[in-house]
Enzyme design. Structure first.
Site, PDB file in Angstrom:
ATOM      1  N   ASP A 193       0.791  -1.220   0.078  1.00 24.09           N
ATOM      2  CA  ASP A 193       0.038   0.026  -0.011  1.00 24.09           C
ATOM      3  C   ASP A 193       0.879   1.366   0.136  1.00 24.09           C
ATOM      4  O   ASP A 193       1.760   1.418   0.757  1.00 24.09           O
ATOM      5  CB  ASP A 193      -0.842   0.129   1.333  1.00 24.09           C
ATOM      6  CG  ASP A 193      -1.570  -0.967   1.647  1.00 24.09           C
ATOM      7  OD1 ASP A 193      -1.839  -2.193   0.840  1.00 24.09           O
ATOM      8  OD2 ASP A 193      -2.259  -1.212   2.590  1.00 24.09           O
ATOM      9  N   GLU A 234     -10.645  -2.365   4.461  1.00 25.97           N
ATOM     10  CA  GLU A 234      -9.242  -1.766   4.578  1.00 25.97           C
ATOM     11  C   GLU A 234      -9.129  -0.465   4.020  1.00 25.97           C
ATOM     12  O   GLU A 234      -9.730   0.021   3.159  1.00 25.97           O
ATOM     13  CB  GLU A 234      -8.178  -2.860   3.733  1.00 25.97           C
ATOM     14  CG  GLU A 234      -8.163  -4.283   4.531  1.00 25.97           C
ATOM     15  CD  GLU A 234      -7.126  -4.962   3.900  1.00 25.97           C
ATOM     16  OE1 GLU A 234      -6.656  -5.742   4.771  1.00 25.97           O
ATOM     17  OE2 GLU A 234      -6.778  -5.049   2.609  1.00 25.97           O
TER      18      GLU A 234
HETATM   19  C1  FRU Z   1      -4.059  -3.565   2.691  1.00 22.36           C
HETATM   20  C2  FRU Z   1      -3.265  -3.872   4.070  1.00 22.36           C
HETATM   21  C3  FRU Z   1      -3.722  -2.909   5.191  1.00 22.36           C
HETATM   22  C4  FRU Z   1      -2.582  -3.146   6.049  1.00 22.36           C
HETATM   23  C5  FRU Z   1      -1.552  -3.547   5.203  1.00 22.36           C
HETATM   24  C6  FRU Z   1      -0.307  -4.423   5.753  1.00 22.36           C
HETATM   25  O1  FRU Z   1      -3.319  -3.930   1.448  1.00 22.36           O
HETATM   26  O2  FRU Z   1      -3.760  -5.263   4.368  1.00 22.36           O
HETATM   27  O3  FRU Z   1      -4.787  -3.324   5.669  1.00 22.36           O
HETATM   28  O4  FRU Z   1      -2.603  -1.932   6.886  1.00 22.36           O
HETATM   29  O5  FRU Z   1      -1.951  -4.012   3.972  1.00 22.36           O
HETATM   30  O6  FRU Z   1       0.773  -4.332   4.972  1.00 22.36           O
END
Ligand code: FRU
Length: 535
Positions: free
Chosen positions: A52, A240
């Site tokens: 992300d 998310e």
């Molecule tokens: C989304 C996610 C978020 C989390 C991160 C962990 O892709 O699952 O919810 O904070 O990636 O790397």
């Protein structure tokens, strides 16, 4: 059943800092930016794993981009915040890792703000502090079966984002958030904004199958405000990476936008990003659409966890977005080395009227104008009938195209092929009869990656992806950005977007306009080769 990401690392992982400072097995010098499949106009980490985008903030003439990063490997692991800075959203300077895991946990996704009024008290001297608000995830907690593994913490920079100091009072939002309540298993990805009317910070937080809102005067003392979404929108996977911001349409209509990524159940399978349009009064988000309406930011499989920049000056006025150009279904097995994953091109988001969607408004996404600086000499095609196929001379694997087709008398699917001598072909089509855009990567190159049992569905999924597209008039406008291993399609000025990756066995060297089994009317087209951002 809520499908959640397990965040399992294998062997029991203590959260102490030394254990996560594993020697880097990959170094920046290993990156040449000429490796097979390496994007040339998209942000990628020099080496190692990225997911992300995080903490995007504009300050003092600079765009900061942080990202989920596992510097020791090309697969997901204990998360750090990688960092890059750009003066123009186009060329990026890689910076040292901003945040390392610590005794509380690894550094998951979150946001950053300019604390112009020094509400948190971190400022030293005249320069406002940048404050990052992020989730900490305890791997030790996961390994020992606990539910209270995710909490929210702060770090700040008093030197324009160059170095970062963790706040001594972390975590600032514990789990459970209220004493005596049950811990919340998925409790993450804080996106913070300053709410002018109520004079406080508001945090949107993804909590299992909903978004919770918290408020604080100082970024530290958070109190619960409200929650939204358990009964609204798509729920194919855990929610998310929320974002919350207002947009105003050209007709003056204002909507608050709530972006929500879902790990499974996207419009064409796997990860995807939906959004809600409504109102936010500083405490509560109210959906303007029916609860069962689902609006997708992107119909492709490769735009996930995207959020927007904070701190963009009002004089600029744009709402600037970037997403992770991959999908949890296969992100860890795509054939790239020594890095994994790219971001989308930066885009501006716009609220536009559109009678074909519930509520009559949707978000249009458009590549930022700054990318035009990469354009080389234009290849212009005059209006003409495309009978079967027409090669676009001089355009190969990294280009931008702006095409307009006349839909009057259009009956057969038409569009664009990207092809190479090895026989790989990616196909983009508009089917005027079905009023549908299709993206076909079934023959685009490598599609049957080795499977990996830790994935929900370890397939690159060689399927044809579709998006409903009802043109506003007699013309169909397509803007495409192709970059070695990806295509981003902005149809009808960004109302319908397709972001897709592919991995051809050799770079595509042929761009071809096609009409399948009939003719299509090209009204006009321009193509530009794009210069690499890494030279
Ligand atoms: C989304 C996610 C978020 C989390 C991160 C962990 O892709 O699952 O919810 O904070 O990636 O790397």
């Amino acid at each position: 059943m809520l499908r959640r990401r397990p965040f399992v690392l294998g062997a029991c992982q203590p959260d102490a800092p030394t254990d996560f400072h594993a020697p880097m097995t990959l170094t920046a010098s290993e990156a040449t930016y000429t490796e097979p499949h390496r994007p040339q106009v998209h942000f990628t980490p020099p080496t190692a794993w990225m997911n992300d985008p995080n903490g995007m903030v504009f300050f003092d003439g600079e765009y900061h981009l942080f990202y989920q990063h596992h510097p020791a490997s090309t697969v997901w692991g204990p998360m750090h915040w990688g960092h890059a800075i750009s003066p123009d959203l186009v060329r990026w300077e890689h910076r040292p890792i901003a945040l390392h895991p610590d005794a509380i946990g690894a550094i998951f996704s979150g946001s950053a703000v300019v604390d112009a009024a020094n509400t948190a008290g971190f400022q030293q001297g005249d320069t406002p502090a940048l404050v990052a608000i992020y989730t900490q995830h305890s791997h030790r907690g996961t390994d020992t079966g606990r539910d209270d593994v995710q909490t929210q913490s702060l770090a700040y920079s008093t030197d324009r984002g160059r170095t970062w100091t963790k706040h001594g009072g972390n975590p600032v939002l514990p789990n459970p958030p209220a004493p005596g309540a049950a811990p919340l298993r998925d409790f993450r990805d804080p996106k913070v904004l300053w709410h002018e009317e109520t004079q406080r910070w508001v945090m949107a937080l993804a909590v299992q199958d909903r978004i919770q809102f918290y408020g604080a005067p100082d970024l530290k003392a958070w109190t619960f405000l409200s929650e939204f979404g358990a009964d609204a929108g798509a729920h194919g996977g855990v929610w998310e990476c929320p974002d919350l911001f207002p947009l105003t349409a050209p007709d003056g209509t204002m909507r608050w936008v709530l972006l929500v990524s879902i790990g499974e159940g996207g419009p064409n399978g796997g990860s995807g990003t939906q959004y809600f349009l409504g109102d936010f009064d500083g405490t509560t988000f109210t959906n303007a659409n029916p609860a069962d309406a689902v609006l997708w930011l992107d119909y492709g499989r490769d735009n996930y966890a995207g959020v927007t920049w904070s701190g963009v000056p009002a004089a600029d006025g744009r709402r600037l977005f970037i997403g992770w150009m991959s999908n949890w279904q296969y992100a860890q097995i795509v054939p790239t080395d020594p890095w994994r994953s790219a971001m989308t091109v930066p885009r501006s988001l716009h609220l536009v009227q559109d009678a074909s969607v519930p509520g009559g408004y949707r978000i249009a996404s458009r590549p930022v104008e700054e990318l035009r600086a990469l354009r080389g000499d234009a290849v212009t095609l005059a209006g003409q009938t495309i009978a079967s196929a027409l090669d676009v001379r001089g355009i190969t694997s990294v280009f931008e195209g702006v095409l307009t087709f006349d839909l009057r008398g259009a009956y057969v699917p038409f569009g664009l092929d990207l092809a190479n001598a090895a026989g790989d072909v990616y196909r983009l089509r508009y089917d005027p009869a079905a009023q549908q855009l299709t993206s076909d990567r079934t023959a685009s190159g490598a599609v049957g990656f080795a499977s990996d049992a830790t994935h929900l569905e370890p397939r690159f999924a060689p399927t044809v992806h579709t998006a409903p597209l009802v043109p506003a008039g007699d013309l169909l406008a397509l803007q495409v950005v192709a970059d070695v291993s990806s295509i981003e399609v902005f149809a009808e000025h960004g109302r319908v977007v397709f972001t897709e990756t592919f991995f051809p066995s050799a770079p595509y060297d042929t761009v071809r306009l096609v009409a399948d089994g009939g003719t299509a009317q090209l009204a006009a087209a321009m193509f530009w080769p794009l210069a690499s951002i890494w030279n």
